[in-house]
Structures are given as structure tokens and as C-alpha cells.
Design a protein around this motif. Structure first.
Motif, short mmCIF file in Angstrom:
data_model
loop_
_atom_site.label_atom_id
_atom_site.label_comp_id
_atom_site.label_asym_id
_atom_site.label_seq_id
_atom_site.Cartn_x
_atom_site.Cartn_y
_atom_site.Cartn_z
N HIS A 235 36.22 51.21 52.31
CA HIS A 235 35.81 52.59 52.04
C HIS A 235 34.45 52.90 52.66
N PRO A 236 34.31 52.74 53.97
CA PRO A 236 33.00 52.98 54.58
C PRO A 236 32.50 54.40 54.43
N ALA A 237 33.38 55.39 54.55
CA ALA A 237 32.95 56.78 54.44
C ALA A 237 32.39 57.08 53.06
N GLU A 238 33.04 56.54 52.04
CA GLU A 238 32.57 56.76 50.66
C GLU A 238 31.18 56.17 50.46
N LEU A 239 30.95 54.96 51.01
CA LEU A 239 29.65 54.32 50.83
C LEU A 239 28.57 55.07 51.60
N ILE A 240 28.89 55.56 52.79
CA ILE A 240 27.92 56.35 53.54
C ILE A 240 27.56 57.61 52.76
N ALA A 241 28.58 58.26 52.20
CA ALA A 241 28.35 59.52 51.48
C ALA A 241 27.45 59.33 50.27
N ILE A 242 27.75 58.37 49.41
CA ILE A 242 26.93 58.22 48.21
C ILE A 242 25.54 57.70 48.55
N PHE B 105 33.61 43.85 45.40
CA PHE B 105 32.68 44.84 45.93
C PHE B 105 32.62 44.78 47.45
N VAL B 106 32.57 43.58 47.99
CA VAL B 106 32.52 43.43 49.45
C VAL B 106 33.76 44.04 50.09
N HIS B 107 34.92 43.75 49.52
CA HIS B 107 36.16 44.29 50.07
C HIS B 107 36.22 45.81 49.90
N TYR B 108 35.72 46.31 48.79
CA TYR B 108 35.71 47.77 48.59
C TYR B 108 34.85 48.43 49.66
N MET C 73 35.51 52.84 42.61
CA MET C 73 34.99 51.48 42.73
C MET C 73 35.16 50.71 41.43
N ASP C 74 34.85 51.35 40.31
CA ASP C 74 34.99 50.69 39.01
C ASP C 74 36.43 50.24 38.76
N ARG C 75 37.38 51.10 39.11
CA ARG C 75 38.80 50.75 38.90
C ARG C 75 39.20 49.58 39.78
N ALA C 76 38.70 49.58 41.02
CA ALA C 76 39.03 48.49 41.94
C ALA C 76 38.45 47.15 41.45
N LEU C 77 37.21 47.18 40.98
CA LEU C 77 36.58 45.94 40.51
C LEU C 77 37.20 45.46 39.20
N ASP D 126 32.59 43.52 63.26
CA ASP D 126 33.49 42.39 63.50
C ASP D 126 33.36 41.30 62.43
N THR D 127 32.61 41.58 61.37
CA THR D 127 32.40 40.60 60.30
C THR D 127 33.73 40.20 59.66
N ASP D 128 33.89 38.91 59.40
CA ASP D 128 35.04 38.42 58.65
C ASP D 128 34.77 38.75 57.18
N VAL D 129 35.38 39.80 56.69
CA VAL D 129 35.07 40.31 55.35
C VAL D 129 35.41 39.29 54.26
N THR D 130 36.55 38.64 54.40
CA THR D 130 36.94 37.66 53.38
C THR D 130 35.95 36.51 53.32
N GLN D 131 35.52 36.02 54.48
CA GLN D 131 34.56 34.93 54.50
C GLN D 131 33.20 35.39 53.97
N TYR D 132 32.80 36.59 54.35
CA TYR D 132 31.52 37.14 53.85
C TYR D 132 31.54 37.22 52.33
N ALA D 133 32.64 37.72 51.78
CA ALA D 133 32.76 37.85 50.32
C ALA D 133 32.70 36.49 49.65
N LYS D 134 33.39 35.51 50.24
CA LYS D 134 33.40 34.16 49.66
C LYS D 134 32.01 33.54 49.70
N GLU D 135 31.32 33.67 50.84
CA GLU D 135 29.99 33.08 50.98
C GLU D 135 29.01 33.68 49.97
N LEU D 136 29.07 35.01 49.79
CA LEU D 136 28.16 35.65 48.86
C LEU D 136 28.46 35.23 47.42
#
Length: 206
Positions: free
Chosen positions: A109-116, A102-105, A77-81, A185-195
Motif C-alpha cells: 500500500h505505498p500510496a496509502e503510506l505516502i498520503a498519511i 507492517f512491512v508487507h502492508y 492497517m489495523d485489520r491487516a495486522l 527492488d528490496t526483497d520484502v519478505t527477507q526485509y520483514a524477517k530480518e527486522l
């Protein structure tokens, strides 16, 4: 004087690193699929296509493996950000890059977020991972607070309590994984922009 590294030693190191990575990846997928409590070495080994004994060769205890999962995911995650925020020329631009990244990550990577997430709330065999996570969270909060304070000192950001804003931003980001999982079904790009918009409007000087 450092001991000379022989070619065979280096090869073994590469092989061991690859094997550890394989085990960590299997642990992540196992936790995401059947939950932390059921993610035994036997289950993880089955998904990795190896013997449970090979896991104990690399990770003597389950707790060690769970900490490595934490380290691996947060490192990724750190490398991606960092890649996303590279070249940002203002505090607001940096914040936007971090939030959107972060939103796009999380979406990718849903499995990674569930795991941690499950490791962080585990009742047993995760003490070292939880301690590391707590330290990492405190460090992230301090860095975010310092960024806001520096932005105020240079005149880019308006006056507000840096710690309150940092806590609020981190809380909003921590809510992202659950929201994306609940609404696939969330529009990830729009969600990231709004936040990102929300917090940019909150911090920038009018």
C-alpha cells in the motif's frame, strides 16, 4: 426506542458509504501522485470522476476529508495486522507477526503510506488529522510498552526498559516506508524477517 430503519434509508446509507469510500480512495491517489499541497477538491474530484460539489456534500472541509483518509488507512492497517497476528501463542510470535505484517502492508500500500505521511506533516488543513494521528501514536506506544512489560512478567522476555524498546521498535517500523520507496527492488519478505529477527533477539530471554 430507536427509530425504525426503512429499506430506503439503509440503501442510501450504503450508497453514501460507497461514495465516501470512493472520495477517500481518490484523495489517497491524488496526494500520492501530485502531493498534499496540490490535492484540492477539484483535483480529487477529477480522479474520482465526480463533481467537486459532491465532495463538499460528504466532507464540508478539506480537513474533514484528510482526517477520514487517516482513519481509513489506519483502519485498513489495523485489520491487516490483526489478521496476521491472530493465533500467535507467545509475545515474540505476536511481535514478529506485527513487524512482518507492517512491512508487507507498507509494500502493498505505498500510496496509502505516502498520503498519511504527507497529511501528518502538512502545514495547513490537517489539524484534526494530525491531532488524531498524535493520539493514535501515543496509544500504539502505550500498547507496545504494555506488551513488553507483560512478556517480562510472565518470564518470556528478558529484562529491559519496556518504553525504550517500544520507542525503538516503532522508530524502526516508521523507517520502513521510506526504505521500501527508496529501494523498490528490496526483497520484502527477507526485509520483514530480518527486522523481526533483530527485535526478537533483542527482547527474548536467552
Amino acid at each position: 426506542m430507536q427509530p425504525e430503519i426503512q429499506p430506503g434509508d439503509q440503501k442510501r446509507s450504503f450508497i453514501e458509504d460507497a461514495r465516501r469510500g470512493q472520495i477517500v480512495a481518490a484523495a489517497i491517489s491524488t496526494i500520492a501522485e501530485i502531493g498534499y499541497a496540490k490535492a484540492s477538491f477539484v483535483q480529487i474530484a477529477r480522479r474520482a470522476g465526480i463533481s467537486p460539489g459532491l465532495i463538499t456534500y460528504h466532507f464540508a472541509k478539506r480537513e474533514e476529508l484528510m482526517k477520514q483518509v487517516m482513519l481509513t488507512v489506519h483502519g485498513s492497517m489495523d485489520r491487516a495486522l490483526a489478521a496476521r497476528s491472530e493465533g500467535a501463542e507467545s509475545f515474540c510470535a505476536t511481535m514478529r507477526a506485527l513487524v512482518e505484517g507492517f512491512v508487507h502492508y507498507c509494500a502493498e500500500h505505498p500510496a496509502e503510506l505516502i498520503a498519511i505521511g504527507q497529511i501528518a506533516s502538512a502545514a495547513r488543513d490537517a489539524e484534526a488529522a494530525r491531532e488524531w494521528y498524535a493520539g493514535q501514536a501515543a496509544e500504539t506506544l502505550a500498547e507496545m510498552e504494555a506488551m513488553f512489560r507483560e512478556g517480562q512478567e510472565c518470564g518470556e522476555l528478558r529484562e529491559f526498559a519496556p518504553r525504550v524498546m517500544a520507542v525503538s521498535l516503532i522508530a524502526a517500523m516508521e523507517a520502513v516506508p521510506a526504505e521500501l520507496m527508496a529501494r523498490p527492488d528490496t526483497d520484502v519478505t527477507q526485509y520483514a524477517k530480518e527486522l523481526a529477527d533483530l527485535f526478537e533477539f533483542a527482547v527474548r530471554r536467552a
